[in-house]
Design a protein around this motif. Structure first.
Motif, short mmCIF file in Angstrom:
data_model
loop_
_atom_site.label_atom_id
_atom_site.label_comp_id
_atom_site.label_asym_id
_atom_site.label_seq_id
_atom_site.Cartn_x
_atom_site.Cartn_y
_atom_site.Cartn_z
N PRO A 275 -18.11 -40.94 -37.22
CA PRO A 275 -17.72 -40.13 -36.16
C PRO A 275 -16.71 -38.49 -36.64
O PRO A 275 -16.43 -37.69 -36.65
CB PRO A 275 -16.84 -40.30 -35.54
CG PRO A 275 -16.29 -41.36 -35.51
CD PRO A 275 -17.79 -41.64 -36.92
N LEU A 276 -16.63 -38.44 -38.80
CA LEU A 276 -15.89 -37.85 -39.01
C LEU A 276 -16.02 -37.08 -39.47
O LEU A 276 -17.13 -37.25 -40.38
CB LEU A 276 -14.41 -38.89 -39.52
CG LEU A 276 -13.79 -39.87 -39.16
CD1 LEU A 276 -12.57 -40.84 -40.33
CD2 LEU A 276 -13.12 -38.64 -38.39
N THR A 277 -15.64 -35.68 -39.97
CA THR A 277 -16.40 -34.71 -40.44
C THR A 277 -14.71 -34.15 -42.02
O THR A 277 -15.33 -34.16 -43.01
CB THR A 277 -16.36 -33.12 -39.92
OG1 THR A 277 -14.94 -33.56 -39.39
CG2 THR A 277 -18.02 -33.96 -38.77
N TYR B 112 -20.13 -37.37 -41.76
CA TYR B 112 -20.47 -37.22 -40.36
C TYR B 112 -21.86 -37.88 -40.37
O TYR B 112 -23.37 -37.00 -40.66
CB TYR B 112 -19.88 -36.23 -39.97
CG TYR B 112 -20.43 -35.64 -38.46
CD1 TYR B 112 -19.51 -36.14 -37.55
CD2 TYR B 112 -21.59 -34.88 -38.48
CE1 TYR B 112 -20.14 -35.79 -35.89
CE2 TYR B 112 -22.01 -34.76 -36.64
CZ TYR B 112 -21.13 -35.01 -35.54
OH TYR B 112 -21.60 -34.54 -34.43
N GLY B 113 -22.61 -38.30 -39.14
CA GLY B 113 -23.63 -38.60 -38.49
C GLY B 113 -24.62 -39.78 -38.87
O GLY B 113 -25.49 -40.38 -38.60
#
Length: 258
Positions: A201-203, A221-222
């Motif tokens: 979930p982190l960018t 992310y993703g």
């Protein structure tokens, strides 16, 4: 070295060049080529290219390249360089303002926050108001989850926060910038995503670690987190830990920004 599309760089700016020897002159009329050359110089720790990047941003006519240049500038700007971004806002297109807003937290400088507050007045009730507030939140956390806020109260909160900070240092998420803090978050988040079979979930965390170190984070992310991905995260984090970091300082591709 693998080929790299400078116009679609993803979360970082590609691998670090082996040396400056192969870098061409900045006399090229091709704006994409000039940006690529400036970027390569910076990735080799040649921060004299910062002034070249400033002049290039002011003269660039290619909207995509100019926005990438603004993004790059945020990562190599010192505290005293933030005024360049502030002055740039007066002549920016809406898309360029958006780029400055989105990457403002990655300057790691508290000096950028007054410019974000000024933008709040100008862009109140517009599509980027929440982006501005989100960027302030990444520098000076105030538990922002969307919607409008009391700007006067937020201003007082930031003033109180800034008084407690060493303004010569660099900050992210309310703390002095330090790669060790981010690798801890990276490992914990990757473990939870793997356990819950969720996408990562982190960018900001993998992006900042990649750009600070010049080593590409194995997870972004993703992406799904398989066991092999988690092992790569551990290996990457150990490598980051082996590098020299000074808490509260700013780095670009492993080089201390001074």
């Amino acid at each position: 070295m693998n080929t790299f599309d400078i116009l679609h760089p993803g979360p970082w700016f590609g691998e670090k060049p082996e040396s400056l020897d192969a870098i061409k002159s900045l006399s090229s009329d091709n704006e994409e080529a000039r940006f690529f050359e400036i970027c390569r110089r910076l990735k080799c720790g040649d921060f004299t290219a910062r002034s070249e990047l400033e002049r290039f941003i002011l003269s660039c006519t290619n909207e995509v390249v100019k926005r990438l240049s603004i993004r790059l500038y945020c990562y190599i700007a010192r505290h005293q360089d933030i005024s360049f971004l502030g002055n740039l806002l007066a002549s920016c297109t809406h898309e360029e303002v958006f780029s400055i807003v989105i990457y403002a937290p990655h300057t790691l400088s508290l000096q950028i926050v007054p410019y974000l507050f000024a933008l709040l007045e100008e862009y109140e009730s517009t599509s980027i108001e929440e982006n501005i507030l989100s960027s302030i939140n990444k520098i000076c956390p105030f538990e922002y989850y969307g919607g409008r806020v009391n700007i006067a109260e937020l201003g007082e909160r930031f003033a109180g926060f800034a008084k407690k900070m060493n303004l010569e240092n660099y900050y992210y998420d309310g703390a002095e910038a330090f790669a060790g803090n981010l690798t801890k978050i990276l490992i914990e988040t990757a473990a939870l995503a793997r356990q819950g079979k969720m996408s990562f979930p982190l960018t900001d965390v993998p992006t900042l670690l990649s750009i600070w170190s010049g080593e590409k984070c194995p997870l972004f992310y993703g992406e799904q987190v398989a066991d092999s991905d988690f092992e790569s995260v551990i290996k990457f984090s150990k490598h980051i830990a082996s590098m020299r970091w000074i808490r509260g300082k700013k780095y670009f591709y492993g080089y201390l920004i001074e």
